[in-house]
Motif scaffolding. Structure first.
Motif, PDB file in Angstrom:
ATOM      1  N   GLY A 165       0.812  -1.219   0.000  1.00 44.43           N
ATOM      2  CA  GLY A 165       0.000   0.000   0.000  1.00 44.43           C
ATOM      3  C   GLY A 165       0.840   1.261   0.000  1.00 44.43           C
ATOM      4  O   GLY A 165       0.536   2.230  -0.719  1.00 44.43           O
ATOM      5  N   ILE A 166       1.895   1.281   0.796  1.00 46.50           N
ATOM      6  CA  ILE A 166       2.762   2.462   0.862  1.00 46.50           C
ATOM      7  C   ILE A 166       3.453   2.689  -0.480  1.00 46.50           C
ATOM      8  O   ILE A 166       3.550   3.824  -0.971  1.00 46.50           O
ATOM      9  CB  ILE A 166       3.800   2.299   1.988  1.00 46.50           C
ATOM     10  CG1 ILE A 166       3.099   2.357   3.341  1.00 46.50           C
ATOM     11  CG2 ILE A 166       4.881   3.360   1.911  1.00 46.50           C
ATOM     12  CD1 ILE A 166       3.984   2.004   4.507  1.00 46.50           C
ATOM     13  N   THR A 167       3.903   1.600  -1.094  1.00 42.86           N
ATOM     14  CA  THR A 167       4.541   1.702  -2.409  1.00 42.86           C
ATOM     15  C   THR A 167       3.572   2.276  -3.433  1.00 42.86           C
ATOM     16  O   THR A 167       3.940   3.134  -4.256  1.00 42.86           O
ATOM     17  CB  THR A 167       5.030   0.314  -2.877  1.00 42.86           C
ATOM     18  OG1 THR A 167       5.939  -0.213  -1.904  1.00 42.86           O
ATOM     19  CG2 THR A 167       5.717   0.398  -4.216  1.00 42.86           C
ATOM     20  N   GLU A 168       2.324   1.820  -3.397  1.00 48.88           N
ATOM     21  CA  GLU A 168       1.301   2.325  -4.321  1.00 48.88           C
ATOM     22  C   GLU A 168       1.050   3.814  -4.102  1.00 48.88           C
ATOM     23  O   GLU A 168       0.937   4.591  -5.057  1.00 48.88           O
ATOM     24  CB  GLU A 168       0.005   1.546  -4.139  1.00 48.88           C
ATOM     25  CG  GLU A 168      -1.056   1.823  -5.186  1.00 48.88           C
ATOM     26  CD  GLU A 168      -0.726   1.201  -6.533  1.00 48.88           C
ATOM     27  OE1 GLU A 168      -1.430   1.532  -7.509  1.00 48.88           O
ATOM     28  OE2 GLU A 168       0.219   0.394  -6.614  1.00 48.88           O
ATOM     29  N   ALA A 169       0.955   4.211  -2.840  1.00 45.71           N
ATOM     30  CA  ALA A 169       0.685   5.622  -2.520  1.00 45.71           C
ATOM     31  C   ALA A 169       1.786   6.525  -3.051  1.00 45.71           C
ATOM     32  O   ALA A 169       1.519   7.613  -3.593  1.00 45.71           O
ATOM     33  CB  ALA A 169       0.528   5.782  -1.010  1.00 45.71           C
ATOM     34  N   ILE A 170       3.038   6.088  -2.890  1.00 49.53           N
ATOM     35  CA  ILE A 170       4.165   6.925  -3.297  1.00 49.53           C
ATOM     36  C   ILE A 170       4.362   6.889  -4.814  1.00 49.53           C
ATOM     37  O   ILE A 170       4.485   7.936  -5.459  1.00 49.53           O
ATOM     38  CB  ILE A 170       5.458   6.459  -2.585  1.00 49.53           C
ATOM     39  CG1 ILE A 170       5.344   6.697  -1.079  1.00 49.53           C
ATOM     40  CG2 ILE A 170       6.679   7.188  -3.146  1.00 49.53           C
ATOM     41  CD1 ILE A 170       6.467   6.074  -0.271  1.00 49.53           C
ATOM     42  N   SER A 171       4.378   5.688  -5.405  1.00 47.70           N
ATOM     43  CA  SER A 171       4.777   5.555  -6.809  1.00 47.70           C
ATOM     44  C   SER A 171       3.657   5.866  -7.789  1.00 47.70           C
ATOM     45  O   SER A 171       3.904   6.390  -8.875  1.00 47.70           O
ATOM     46  CB  SER A 171       5.309   4.146  -7.070  1.00 47.70           C
ATOM     47  OG  SER A 171       4.285   3.186  -6.917  1.00 47.70           O
ATOM     48  N   MET A 172       2.411   5.536  -7.422  1.00 44.72           N
ATOM     49  CA  MET A 172       1.304   5.700  -8.364  1.00 44.72           C
ATOM     50  C   MET A 172       0.395   6.883  -8.041  1.00 44.72           C
ATOM     51  O   MET A 172      -0.257   7.427  -8.925  1.00 44.72           O
ATOM     52  CB  MET A 172       0.459   4.415  -8.400  1.00 44.72           C
ATOM     53  CG  MET A 172       1.240   3.184  -8.823  1.00 44.72           C
ATOM     54  SD  MET A 172       1.739   3.218 -10.560  1.00 44.72           S
ATOM     55  CE  MET A 172       0.284   2.521 -11.339  1.00 44.72           C
ATOM     56  N   LEU A 173       0.340   7.262  -6.779  1.00 46.36           N
ATOM     57  CA  LEU A 173      -0.553   8.356  -6.375  1.00 46.36           C
ATOM     58  C   LEU A 173       0.198   9.627  -6.007  1.00 46.36           C
ATOM     59  O   LEU A 173      -0.416  10.639  -5.649  1.00 46.36           O
ATOM     60  CB  LEU A 173      -1.420   7.901  -5.187  1.00 46.36           C
ATOM     61  CG  LEU A 173      -2.304   6.680  -5.466  1.00 46.36           C
ATOM     62  CD1 LEU A 173      -3.025   6.235  -4.193  1.00 46.36           C
ATOM     63  CD2 LEU A 173      -3.314   6.974  -6.562  1.00 46.36           C
ATOM     64  N   ILE A 175       2.006  10.541  -3.451  1.00 52.92           N
ATOM     65  CA  ILE A 175       1.818  11.036  -2.089  1.00 52.92           C
ATOM     66  C   ILE A 175       3.171  11.119  -1.390  1.00 52.92           C
ATOM     67  O   ILE A 175       3.994  10.205  -1.481  1.00 52.92           O
ATOM     68  CB  ILE A 175       0.884  10.094  -1.297  1.00 52.92           C
ATOM     69  CG1 ILE A 175      -0.441   9.917  -2.032  1.00 52.92           C
ATOM     70  CG2 ILE A 175       0.674  10.607   0.115  1.00 52.92           C
ATOM     71  CD1 ILE A 175      -1.227  11.193  -2.231  1.00 52.92           C
ATOM     72  N   ASN A 176       3.416  12.220  -0.695  1.00 49.12           N
ATOM     73  CA  ASN A 176       4.647  12.360   0.083  1.00 49.12           C
ATOM     74  C   ASN A 176       4.627  11.377   1.251  1.00 49.12           C
ATOM     75  O   ASN A 176       3.592  11.192   1.906  1.00 49.12           O
ATOM     76  CB  ASN A 176       4.797  13.781   0.612  1.00 49.12           C
ATOM     77  CG  ASN A 176       5.039  14.781  -0.491  1.00 49.12           C
ATOM     78  OD1 ASN A 176       5.725  14.478  -1.471  1.00 49.12           O
ATOM     79  ND2 ASN A 176       4.491  15.979  -0.346  1.00 49.12           N
ATOM     80  N   ILE A 177       5.753  10.782   1.523  1.00 44.65           N
ATOM     81  CA  ILE A 177       5.817   9.788   2.582  1.00 44.65           C
ATOM     82  C   ILE A 177       5.420  10.373   3.930  1.00 44.65           C
ATOM     83  O   ILE A 177       4.857   9.692   4.789  1.00 44.65           O
ATOM     84  CB  ILE A 177       7.229   9.153   2.642  1.00 44.65           C
ATOM     85  CG1 ILE A 177       7.183   7.842   3.423  1.00 44.65           C
ATOM     86  CG2 ILE A 177       8.256  10.112   3.210  1.00 44.65           C
ATOM     87  CD1 ILE A 177       8.426   7.001   3.254  1.00 44.65           C
ATOM     88  N   SER A 178       5.658  11.654   4.128  1.00 45.80           N
ATOM     89  CA  SER A 178       5.317  12.301   5.397  1.00 45.80           C
ATOM     90  C   SER A 178       3.813  12.473   5.575  1.00 45.80           C
ATOM     91  O   SER A 178       3.341  12.772   6.677  1.00 45.80           O
ATOM     92  CB  SER A 178       5.999  13.670   5.491  1.00 45.80           C
ATOM     93  OG  SER A 178       5.603  14.500   4.407  1.00 45.80           O
ATOM     94  N   ASP A 179       3.038  12.277   4.480  1.00 43.76           N
ATOM     95  CA  ASP A 179       1.584  12.453   4.540  1.00 43.76           C
ATOM     96  C   ASP A 179       0.836  11.121   4.662  1.00 43.76           C
ATOM     97  O   ASP A 179      -0.391  11.099   4.587  1.00 43.76           O
ATOM     98  CB  ASP A 179       1.093  13.174   3.280  1.00 43.76           C
ATOM     99  CG  ASP A 179       1.579  14.607   3.214  1.00 43.76           C
ATOM    100  OD1 ASP A 179       1.747  15.220   4.284  1.00 43.76           O
ATOM    101  OD2 ASP A 179       1.818  15.097   2.092  1.00 43.76           O
ATOM    102  N   ILE A 180       1.563  10.028   4.864  1.00 42.21           N
ATOM    103  CA  ILE A 180       0.939   8.703   4.886  1.00 42.21           C
ATOM    104  C   ILE A 180       0.734   8.235   6.318  1.00 42.21           C
ATOM    105  O   ILE A 180       1.650   8.292   7.141  1.00 42.21           O
ATOM    106  CB  ILE A 180       1.809   7.672   4.131  1.00 42.21           C
ATOM    107  CG1 ILE A 180       1.920   8.052   2.652  1.00 42.21           C
ATOM    108  CG2 ILE A 180       1.218   6.264   4.272  1.00 42.21           C
ATOM    109  CD1 ILE A 180       2.876   7.171   1.863  1.00 42.21           C
TER     110      ILE A 180
END
Length: 289
Positions: A165-173, A175-180
């Motif tokens: 999920g984190i990989t998807e948020a960063i690479s495809m969406l 999203i900054n890691i600090s916002d997850i």
């Protein structure tokens, strides 16, 4: 767990998450949430169908020695009835569902069309996604009804799919890691006493405890990795410890499981509310229909 949180806080839990990721039974739950089923309705689905899906007789355990333990037919019928004609394009939330492709020996991940590159999966019926991610080796056969690819349970590589999920948020969406922030739900952890026989064990000693140990190690490793990446304040893992043998994939005491969920949610509700439920996800619009 989710049903109790919804009831306590008078919310629709799916409204508060931008991405829902689930493997195996978690994949079925994620799909259900994404098309508008409430957690209490998903719970009803499990309770009302479990006996038919895990239909045992005196020969079941013997059969399990050389063949898949259960027929997939009742599970397939139940999922078709539950998810109807809905496809990944019909989901109201972004979802990511891991499986594994034995044909090419590589990971296989189903995704809603939330990125312009995702031009194929959106056509796949949700019941097929659910069958693929929950095709647990030795319990059910591989699921071969998507382009004849031999798909099995995503738990063989993503038992805890948090990192997916984190990989998807960063690479495809983007999203900054600090916002997850991540709410991670397990399916209970057995309080096991690892036999001393494993110290010098061979195939015979490891064949029973080995799979459980490897799955547990994978889950712990993922959680520890994600905690380092996000920081401990940005992830909450809920995975109650239970006596060994109390719950298994095909052996559930429904009343005890619901009681454990009720107790855990009562303790953790204030923390979950504080961390997650002030956030409302923006409306998700699929890119392809």
């Amino acid at each position: 767990m989710l049903a109790n949180l919804e009831d306590d806080l008078n919310i629709n839990i799916a409204d508060h998450f931008d991405l829902i990721v689930g493997t195996s039974t978690g994949g079925i739950i994620a799909i259900g949430l994404s098309i508008g089923y409430r957690p209490s309705e998903i719970l009803d689905f499990y309770v009302s169908n479990k006996r038919q899906i895990f239909n045992k007789n005196i020969f079941t355990d013997i059969k399990h020695l050389y063949k898949n333990k259960y027929s997939p037919d009742i599970l397939e019928q139940s999922l078709k009835k539950y998810f109807k004609e809905n496809r990944l394009a019909d989901c109201k939330n972004r979802i990511v569902i891991p499986a594994y492709n034995m044909s090419d020996d590589e990971v296989y991940i189903f995704k809603t069309p939330h990125h312009e590159r995702l031009r194929r999966d959106y056509k796949v019926p949700l019941w097929k996604v659910a069958m693929a991610t929950s095709a647990a080796p030795t319990y059910f056969p591989s699921f071969n009804d998507i382009d004849n690819i031999r798909l099995i349970d995503g738990g063989v590589w993503a038992n805890n799919p948090t990192l997916v999920g984190i990989t998807e948020a960063i690479s495809m969406l983007n999203i900054n890691i600090s916002d997850i922030k991540v709410l991670s739900l397990g399916t209970t952890t057995n309080l096991k006493d690892r036999s001393a026989k494993l110290n010098r064990g061979g195939l015979w000693q490891w064949k029973y405890d080995g799979v459980n140990l490897l799955m547990h190690c994978q889950s712990i490793g993922t959680f520890n990795t994600v905690t380092h990446i996000l920081g401990k304040d940005n992830i909450l893992r809920i995975d109650p410890v239970v006596p060994d043998g109390l719950f298994k994939l095909d052996k559930l005491n429904t009343s005890e499981l619901i009681a454990k969920a009720s107790s855990s949610s009562r303790k953790l509700m204030p923390k979950v509310k504080e961390k997650f439920f002030s956030h409302f996800a923006e409306k998700y619009v699929p890119l392809y229909k």
